[in-house]
Design a protein around this motif. Structure first.
Motif, PDB file in Angstrom:
ATOM      1  N   ILE A  24     -11.098 -19.553 -13.141  1.00  0.00           N
ATOM      2  CA  ILE A  24     -11.830 -18.411 -13.008  1.00  0.00           C
ATOM      3  C   ILE A  24     -10.104 -17.814 -13.031  1.00  0.00           C
ATOM      4  O   ILE A  24      -9.508 -17.061 -13.904  1.00  0.00           O
ATOM      5  CB  ILE A  24     -13.024 -18.083 -12.810  1.00  0.00           C
ATOM      6  CG1 ILE A  24     -12.877 -16.623 -13.483  1.00  0.00           C
ATOM      7  CG2 ILE A  24     -12.201 -17.407 -11.220  1.00  0.00           C
ATOM      8  CD1 ILE A  24     -13.486 -17.206 -15.037  1.00  0.00           C
ATOM      9  N   GLY A  25      -9.823 -17.831 -11.787  1.00  0.00           N
ATOM     10  CA  GLY A  25      -8.094 -17.379 -11.787  1.00  0.00           C
ATOM     11  C   GLY A  25      -6.522 -17.979 -12.375  1.00  0.00           C
ATOM     12  O   GLY A  25      -6.636 -17.496 -13.193  1.00  0.00           O
ATOM     13  N   ASN A  26      -7.332 -19.233 -12.311  1.00  0.00           N
ATOM     14  CA  ASN A  26      -6.429 -19.755 -13.298  1.00  0.00           C
ATOM     15  C   ASN A  26      -6.600 -19.241 -15.242  1.00  0.00           C
ATOM     16  O   ASN A  26      -5.512 -19.018 -16.206  1.00  0.00           O
ATOM     17  CB  ASN A  26      -6.114 -21.363 -13.407  1.00  0.00           C
ATOM     18  CG  ASN A  26      -5.235 -22.051 -12.719  1.00  0.00           C
ATOM     19  OD1 ASN A  26      -4.974 -21.484 -11.712  1.00  0.00           O
ATOM     20  ND2 ASN A  26      -5.595 -23.151 -11.943  1.00  0.00           N
ATOM     21  N   VAL A  27      -7.965 -18.960 -16.073  1.00  0.00           N
ATOM     22  CA  VAL A  27      -7.653 -18.813 -16.646  1.00  0.00           C
ATOM     23  C   VAL A  27      -8.028 -17.597 -16.707  1.00  0.00           C
ATOM     24  O   VAL A  27      -6.812 -16.963 -17.847  1.00  0.00           O
ATOM     25  CB  VAL A  27      -9.424 -18.966 -17.015  1.00  0.00           C
ATOM     26  CG1 VAL A  27     -10.026 -18.508 -18.112  1.00  0.00           C
ATOM     27  CG2 VAL A  27      -9.571 -20.894 -17.374  1.00  0.00           C
ATOM     28  N   GLU A  28      -7.871 -16.192 -15.819  1.00  0.00           N
ATOM     29  CA  GLU A  28      -7.415 -14.918 -15.340  1.00  0.00           C
ATOM     30  C   GLU A  28      -6.171 -15.122 -15.764  1.00  0.00           C
ATOM     31  O   GLU A  28      -5.250 -13.708 -17.050  1.00  0.00           O
ATOM     32  CB  GLU A  28      -7.705 -14.674 -14.876  1.00  0.00           C
ATOM     33  CG  GLU A  28      -9.229 -14.198 -14.727  1.00  0.00           C
ATOM     34  CD  GLU A  28      -9.818 -12.756 -13.084  1.00  0.00           C
ATOM     35  OE1 GLU A  28     -11.036 -12.319 -13.856  1.00  0.00           O
ATOM     36  OE2 GLU A  28      -9.209 -13.997 -12.165  1.00  0.00           O
ATOM     37  N   HIS A  29      -5.701 -16.079 -15.234  1.00  0.00           N
ATOM     38  CA  HIS A  29      -3.656 -15.752 -15.527  1.00  0.00           C
ATOM     39  C   HIS A  29      -3.185 -16.022 -17.075  1.00  0.00           C
ATOM     40  O   HIS A  29      -2.521 -15.234 -17.701  1.00  0.00           O
ATOM     41  CB  HIS A  29      -3.518 -16.530 -14.288  1.00  0.00           C
ATOM     42  CG  HIS A  29      -1.808 -16.364 -14.253  1.00  0.00           C
ATOM     43  ND1 HIS A  29      -0.853 -17.513 -14.809  1.00  0.00           N
ATOM     44  CD2 HIS A  29      -1.152 -16.220 -13.132  1.00  0.00           C
ATOM     45  CE1 HIS A  29       0.904 -17.124 -14.583  1.00  0.00           C
ATOM     46  NE2 HIS A  29      -0.045 -15.785 -13.385  1.00  0.00           N
ATOM     47  N   LEU A  30      -4.462 -17.066 -17.142  1.00  0.00           N
ATOM     48  CA  LEU A  30      -3.653 -18.084 -18.934  1.00  0.00           C
ATOM     49  C   LEU A  30      -4.114 -16.622 -19.795  1.00  0.00           C
ATOM     50  O   LEU A  30      -2.887 -15.747 -20.554  1.00  0.00           O
ATOM     51  CB  LEU A  30      -4.361 -18.873 -19.039  1.00  0.00           C
ATOM     52  CG  LEU A  30      -4.257 -19.367 -20.297  1.00  0.00           C
ATOM     53  CD1 LEU A  30      -2.944 -19.767 -21.157  1.00  0.00           C
ATOM     54  CD2 LEU A  30      -5.640 -20.516 -21.118  1.00  0.00           C
ATOM     55  N   LEU A  31      -4.888 -16.102 -19.424  1.00  0.00           N
ATOM     56  CA  LEU A  31      -5.700 -14.844 -21.074  1.00  0.00           C
ATOM     57  C   LEU A  31      -4.827 -13.111 -20.429  1.00  0.00           C
ATOM     58  O   LEU A  31      -4.570 -13.301 -21.478  1.00  0.00           O
ATOM     59  CB  LEU A  31      -6.576 -14.684 -20.780  1.00  0.00           C
ATOM     60  CG  LEU A  31      -8.107 -15.697 -21.390  1.00  0.00           C
ATOM     61  CD1 LEU A  31      -9.337 -15.436 -20.408  1.00  0.00           C
ATOM     62  CD2 LEU A  31      -8.048 -16.488 -22.613  1.00  0.00           C
ATOM     63  N   ALA A  32      -4.115 -13.823 -19.419  1.00  0.00           N
ATOM     64  CA  ALA A  32      -3.205 -11.672 -19.315  1.00  0.00           C
ATOM     65  C   ALA A  32      -2.177 -12.683 -19.781  1.00  0.00           C
ATOM     66  O   ALA A  32      -1.827 -11.389 -20.164  1.00  0.00           O
ATOM     67  CB  ALA A  32      -3.622 -11.718 -17.557  1.00  0.00           C
ATOM     68  N   SER A  33      -1.418 -13.371 -19.596  1.00  0.00           N
ATOM     69  CA  SER A  33      -0.748 -13.983 -20.424  1.00  0.00           C
ATOM     70  C   SER A  33      -0.244 -13.630 -21.962  1.00  0.00           C
ATOM     71  O   SER A  33       0.317 -13.320 -22.021  1.00  0.00           O
ATOM     72  CB  SER A  33      -0.122 -15.177 -19.838  1.00  0.00           C
ATOM     73  OG  SER A  33      -0.228 -16.039 -20.402  1.00  0.00           O
ATOM     74  N   LYS A  34      -1.658 -13.815 -22.353  1.00  0.00           N
ATOM     75  CA  LYS A  34      -1.999 -13.723 -24.036  1.00  0.00           C
ATOM     76  C   LYS A  34      -2.218 -12.142 -23.892  1.00  0.00           C
ATOM     77  O   LYS A  34      -2.424 -11.197 -25.256  1.00  0.00           O
ATOM     78  CB  LYS A  34      -2.585 -14.552 -24.342  1.00  0.00           C
ATOM     79  CG  LYS A  34      -2.431 -16.177 -24.378  1.00  0.00           C
ATOM     80  CD  LYS A  34      -3.130 -17.120 -24.683  1.00  0.00           C
ATOM     81  CE  LYS A  34      -2.495 -18.525 -24.267  1.00  0.00           C
ATOM     82  NZ  LYS A  34      -1.162 -18.851 -25.095  1.00  0.00           N
ATOM     83  N   SER A  35      -2.018 -11.633 -22.718  1.00  0.00           N
ATOM     84  CA  SER A  35      -2.829  -9.654 -23.539  1.00  0.00           C
ATOM     85  C   SER A  35      -3.828  -9.361 -23.606  1.00  0.00           C
ATOM     86  O   SER A  35      -5.016  -9.182 -24.491  1.00  0.00           O
ATOM     87  CB  SER A  35      -1.783  -9.331 -24.265  1.00  0.00           C
ATOM     88  OG  SER A  35      -0.373  -9.063 -23.458  1.00  0.00           O
ATOM     89  N   ILE A  36      -5.054 -10.475 -23.632  1.00  0.00           N
ATOM     90  CA  ILE A  36      -6.327 -10.571 -23.681  1.00  0.00           C
ATOM     91  C   ILE A  36      -7.186 -10.833 -22.130  1.00  0.00           C
ATOM     92  O   ILE A  36      -6.255 -11.036 -21.099  1.00  0.00           O
ATOM     93  CB  ILE A  36      -6.852 -11.154 -24.456  1.00  0.00           C
ATOM     94  CG1 ILE A  36      -6.330 -12.526 -24.700  1.00  0.00           C
ATOM     95  CG2 ILE A  36      -6.682 -10.216 -25.615  1.00  0.00           C
ATOM     96  CD1 ILE A  36      -7.969 -13.554 -25.091  1.00  0.00           C
ATOM     97  N   ASP A  37      -8.492 -10.262 -21.932  1.00  0.00           N
ATOM     98  CA  ASP A  37      -9.132 -10.941 -20.919  1.00  0.00           C
ATOM     99  C   ASP A  37     -10.329 -12.332 -21.548  1.00  0.00           C
ATOM    100  O   ASP A  37     -10.140 -12.654 -22.991  1.00  0.00           O
ATOM    101  CB  ASP A  37      -9.654 -10.128 -20.277  1.00  0.00           C
ATOM    102  CG  ASP A  37     -10.997  -8.808 -21.472  1.00  0.00           C
ATOM    103  OD1 ASP A  37     -11.354  -9.710 -21.850  1.00  0.00           O
ATOM    104  OD2 ASP A  37     -11.505  -8.692 -20.396  1.00  0.00           O
ATOM    105  N   ILE A  38     -11.498 -12.185 -20.484  1.00  0.00           N
ATOM    106  CA  ILE A  38     -12.149 -13.511 -20.636  1.00  0.00           C
ATOM    107  C   ILE A  38     -12.995 -12.978 -22.325  1.00  0.00           C
ATOM    108  O   ILE A  38     -13.748 -13.337 -22.726  1.00  0.00           O
ATOM    109  CB  ILE A  38     -13.121 -13.737 -20.054  1.00  0.00           C
ATOM    110  CG1 ILE A  38     -13.849 -14.749 -19.960  1.00  0.00           C
ATOM    111  CG2 ILE A  38     -14.060 -12.606 -19.356  1.00  0.00           C
ATOM    112  CD1 ILE A  38     -13.250 -16.524 -20.263  1.00  0.00           C
ATOM    113  N   TYR A  39     -13.375 -11.462 -22.437  1.00  0.00           N
ATOM    114  CA  TYR A  39     -14.667 -10.887 -23.028  1.00  0.00           C
ATOM    115  C   TYR A  39     -13.297 -10.564 -24.673  1.00  0.00           C
ATOM    116  O   TYR A  39     -13.680 -10.263 -25.717  1.00  0.00           O
ATOM    117  CB  TYR A  39     -14.762 -10.065 -22.968  1.00  0.00           C
ATOM    118  CG  TYR A  39     -16.239 -10.703 -21.730  1.00  0.00           C
ATOM    119  CD1 TYR A  39     -16.911 -10.934 -22.552  1.00  0.00           C
ATOM    120  CD2 TYR A  39     -15.532  -9.388 -20.468  1.00  0.00           C
ATOM    121  CE1 TYR A  39     -17.727 -11.129 -20.450  1.00  0.00           C
ATOM    122  CE2 TYR A  39     -16.031  -9.772 -19.600  1.00  0.00           C
ATOM    123  CZ  TYR A  39     -17.439 -11.005 -19.389  1.00  0.00           C
ATOM    124  OH  TYR A  39     -18.565 -11.178 -18.063  1.00  0.00           O
TER     125      TYR A  39
END
Length: 145
Positions: A79-94
């Motif tokens: 989940i840490g890697n997913v959060e990091h990936l999404l933050a780099s795209k300026s979004i969160d999981i939702y």
């Protein structure tokens, strides 16, 4: 006290309750993560910790970004890697917008300003005497009730 069942519902945007189907990986003991079988007898006055695995429904953009980063259908990511990936795209999981924070040109964190698309769950347990007790579960920190 004997816990006979549990239920997971989702709190909707208008604060009503909706059933939540699927994505329930079961109740587990808090430290060992061993599956718990119900009914479960608890000793009076003794504290017990449980973990309930609930799957999240990601937003469309988040889902596409996660899927694009995985290597095959059986791949996993923390989940840490997913959060990091999404933050780099300026979004969160939702798919809520986030502000990426950088240090020396590298993503070092992020700030979430809008959590309006967050899933909020109501977890309830039922005892053998028919008593229900519940609590809310959510991703982002918020004031309790």
């Amino acid at each position: 006290m004997s816990i006979t069942s549990y239920e997971i519902d989702q709190v909707t945007s208008d604060n009503s309750i909706a059933g939540y189907s699927g994505l329930d990986s079961g109740l587990r003991q808090g430290d060992s993560l061993e599956p718990v079988s119900l009914p479960l007898s608890l000793e009076s006055g003794k504290s017990v910790r449980f973990t309930l695995g609930i799957g999240l429904n990601p937003g469309v953009r988040a889902y596409e970004a996660i899927l694009g980063s995985l290597d095959g259908a059986r791949s996993t990511a923390s989940i840490g890697n997913v959060e990091h990936l999404l933050a780099s795209k300026s979004i969160d999981i939702y798919d809520n917008p986030v502000l990426p924070l950088t240090s020396d040109g590298q993503l070092s964190g992020w700030s979430v300003k809008d959590t309006s698309k967050e899933q909020i769950f109501l977890f309830k347990v039922r005892t053998a005497r028919g008593v229900e007790s519940g609590d809310l579960a959510f991703w982002y920190e918020r004031e309790r009730y």
